[in-house]
Design an enzyme around this catalytic site. Sequence first.
Site, mmCIF file in Angstrom:
data_model
loop_
_atom_site.group_PDB
_atom_site.id
_atom_site.type_symbol
_atom_site.label_atom_id
_atom_site.label_comp_id
_atom_site.label_asym_id
_atom_site.label_seq_id
_atom_site.Cartn_x
_atom_site.Cartn_y
_atom_site.Cartn_z
ATOM 1 N N CYS A 121 1.830 4.359 4.521
ATOM 2 C CA CYS A 121 3.033 5.158 4.153
ATOM 3 C C CYS A 121 3.463 6.543 4.655
ATOM 4 C CB CYS A 121 3.040 5.036 2.633
ATOM 5 S SG CYS A 121 2.949 3.479 1.831
ATOM 6 N N HIS A 254 8.040 10.518 0.945
ATOM 7 C CA HIS A 254 7.845 9.057 0.822
ATOM 8 C C HIS A 254 8.345 8.711 -0.412
ATOM 9 C CE1 HIS A 254 6.177 5.229 1.153
ATOM 10 N NE2 HIS A 254 5.269 5.473 0.095
ATOM 11 N N ASN A 284 9.577 0.841 -2.190
ATOM 12 C CA ASN A 284 8.769 1.404 -1.414
ATOM 13 C C ASN A 284 8.560 0.660 0.025
ATOM 14 O OD1 ASN A 284 6.654 2.559 0.015
ATOM 15 N ND2 ASN A 284 5.167 2.630 -1.873
HETATM 16 O O1 UT7 Z 1 3.050 3.921 -1.101
HETATM 17 C C1 UT7 Z 1 1.772 4.582 -1.162
HETATM 18 C C2 UT7 Z 1 1.779 5.511 -2.344
HETATM 19 N N1 UT7 Z 1 1.765 4.548 -3.668
HETATM 20 C C3 UT7 Z 1 2.145 5.221 -4.818
HETATM 21 O O2 UT7 Z 1 2.302 6.456 -4.798
HETATM 22 C C4 UT7 Z 1 1.945 4.409 -5.969
HETATM 23 C C5 UT7 Z 1 1.412 5.556 -7.123
HETATM 24 N N2 UT7 Z 1 0.966 4.719 -8.295
HETATM 25 C C6 UT7 Z 1 2.212 4.379 -9.217
HETATM 26 O O3 UT7 Z 1 3.221 4.627 -8.837
HETATM 27 C C7 UT7 Z 1 2.007 4.134 -10.623
HETATM 28 O O4 UT7 Z 1 0.577 3.920 -10.818
HETATM 29 C C8 UT7 Z 1 2.368 2.626 -10.875
HETATM 30 C C9 UT7 Z 1 3.928 2.390 -10.832
HETATM 31 C C10 UT7 Z 1 1.822 1.490 -9.813
HETATM 32 C C11 UT7 Z 1 1.896 2.060 -12.139
HETATM 33 O O5 UT7 Z 1 2.691 2.880 -13.169
HETATM 34 P P1 UT7 Z 1 1.541 3.695 -14.428
HETATM 35 O O6 UT7 Z 1 2.327 4.585 -15.198
HETATM 36 O O7 UT7 Z 1 0.352 4.249 -13.623
HETATM 37 O O8 UT7 Z 1 1.233 2.288 -14.971
HETATM 38 P P2 UT7 Z 1 -0.243 1.783 -15.264
HETATM 39 O O9 UT7 Z 1 -0.802 1.141 -14.243
HETATM 40 O O10 UT7 Z 1 -1.099 2.533 -16.276
HETATM 41 O O11 UT7 Z 1 0.034 0.679 -16.544
HETATM 42 C C12 UT7 Z 1 0.277 0.912 -17.783
HETATM 43 C C13 UT7 Z 1 1.117 -0.497 -18.493
HETATM 44 C C14 UT7 Z 1 -0.311 -1.411 -18.336
HETATM 45 O O12 UT7 Z 1 -0.237 -2.250 -19.579
HETATM 46 P P3 UT7 Z 1 -1.243 -2.037 -20.711
HETATM 47 O O13 UT7 Z 1 -2.592 -2.122 -20.064
HETATM 48 O O14 UT7 Z 1 -0.949 -0.580 -21.136
HETATM 49 O O15 UT7 Z 1 -1.194 -2.957 -21.734
HETATM 50 C C15 UT7 Z 1 0.014 -2.552 -17.371
HETATM 51 O O16 UT7 Z 1 -0.547 -3.688 -17.305
HETATM 52 O O17 UT7 Z 1 2.132 -1.344 -17.816
HETATM 53 C C16 UT7 Z 1 1.681 -2.572 -17.422
HETATM 54 N N3 UT7 Z 1 2.561 -2.920 -16.299
HETATM 55 C C17 UT7 Z 1 3.671 -3.600 -16.138
HETATM 56 N N4 UT7 Z 1 4.374 -4.043 -17.313
HETATM 57 C C18 UT7 Z 1 5.677 -4.379 -17.095
HETATM 58 C C19 UT7 Z 1 2.005 -2.948 -14.971
HETATM 59 N N5 UT7 Z 1 3.024 -3.604 -14.181
HETATM 60 C C20 UT7 Z 1 3.920 -3.865 -14.967
HETATM 61 C C21 UT7 Z 1 5.107 -4.622 -14.718
HETATM 62 N N6 UT7 Z 1 5.984 -4.737 -15.630
HETATM 63 N N7 UT7 Z 1 5.734 -4.797 -13.376
#
Ligand code: UT7
Length: 327
Positions: A121, A254, A284
């Site tokens: 990226c 990005h 993305n």
């Molecule tokens: O391209 C290179 C750069 N990439 C990035 O910058 C990505 C960086 N990371 C992120 O953008 C975020 O970490 C994510 C968008 C990937 C995830 O967001 P988050 O706020 O860190 O969520 P999380 O991983 O802490 O997940 C929170 C909850 C989890 O459920 P529990 O364990 O709290 O019950 C996940 O299972 O959200 C759940 N979850 C979803 N729920 C519905 C994860 N993905 C989904 C989904 N739909 N698609």
Amino acid sequence: MTAVPYSRITGTGGYLPPRRISNDDFVALLGARGIETSDSWIVERTGIRARHFVDDGVNSSDLALQAARRALEAAGRPAEDVDLIIVATSTPDMVFPSTATILQAKLGVHGCPAFDVQAVCAGFVYALTVADAMIRAGSARCALVVGAEVFSRLLDFDDRTTCVLFGDGAGAVVLEASEEPGIVATELHADGRHSGILCVPGTVAGGQVLGQPLLRMDGQAVFKLAVGVLDQAARAVLAKAGRSEADIDWLIPHQANIRIMNGTARKLKLAPERLVVTVDEHGNTSAASVPLALDVAVRSGRVQRGDTVLLEGVGGGFTWGAVLLDF
Ligand code: UT7
């Protein structure tokens, strides 16, 4: 050719494949696999409302060709004037030859150097930095710099934490030798100790795909690293240029997550309207995200000639970097 003081963007172009996948389309797609997601989760956590996916048989070079043609048209340059082609991609058409040489052939030109840059990226920021250095050294006068990706091919549709985030597309710029700025400063970094937090850990060997050929990401680890390095890169590139935060007219980071982008803008004390956002409609698109967003900002009349623009990339590797330019 002789060395010149600057390189300058003379045209931008972008291309998204026509197939738009909304969050609700994803709710249905994942629902059919027994996996729950929702428009509200995706919008609140990422800012993404839709992304575009290619159809079967369409490759990065096809998207790159459309974006390149638009950038050349905007620059008023025929393809024959291009003397350097760099394509930033992590989703090349083939293992080899490079997507850049395939693009060269599709543009109907030959002879000039053409190669790919692989920095995921951060790829476009890396490619632009290389093209700038080659132009200032006198190795090229009219470069085509492209970010092109088909990340839909790498997605694991059983992993809701990653498959909703990415999209396909291409963005391009024509970068030319110039007596006036132009690109004022660049800053690139990598830290391979973090290669495991965002990767596609498969390869081709002995006539087979070995390992896992689908994207894996520790989202929270990437999030934390991205927030820190984007701020460091912004400050470093400003210091190199002898400029301050107040000099930035437009921030084009990005496009991965609106929360990371807003955080970066806030730390630079930029008004929210100075941040260019396309993640809502593009998702993305990895190396394509920055040139696609630049093209949208230019074509909508926001980025004007003379404006100071900060481009920033961050991604797998871990790689990151920034380019400060007077448009
Ligand atoms: O391209 C290179 C750069 N990439 C990035 O910058 C990505 C960086 N990371 C992120 O953008 C975020 O970490 C994510 C968008 C990937 C995830 O967001 P988050 O706020 O860190 O969520 P999380 O991983 O802490 O997940 C929170 C909850 C989890 O459920 P529990 O364990 O709290 O019950 C996940 O299972 O959200 C759940 N979850 C979803 N729920 C519905 C994860 N993905 C989904 C989904 N739909 N698609």
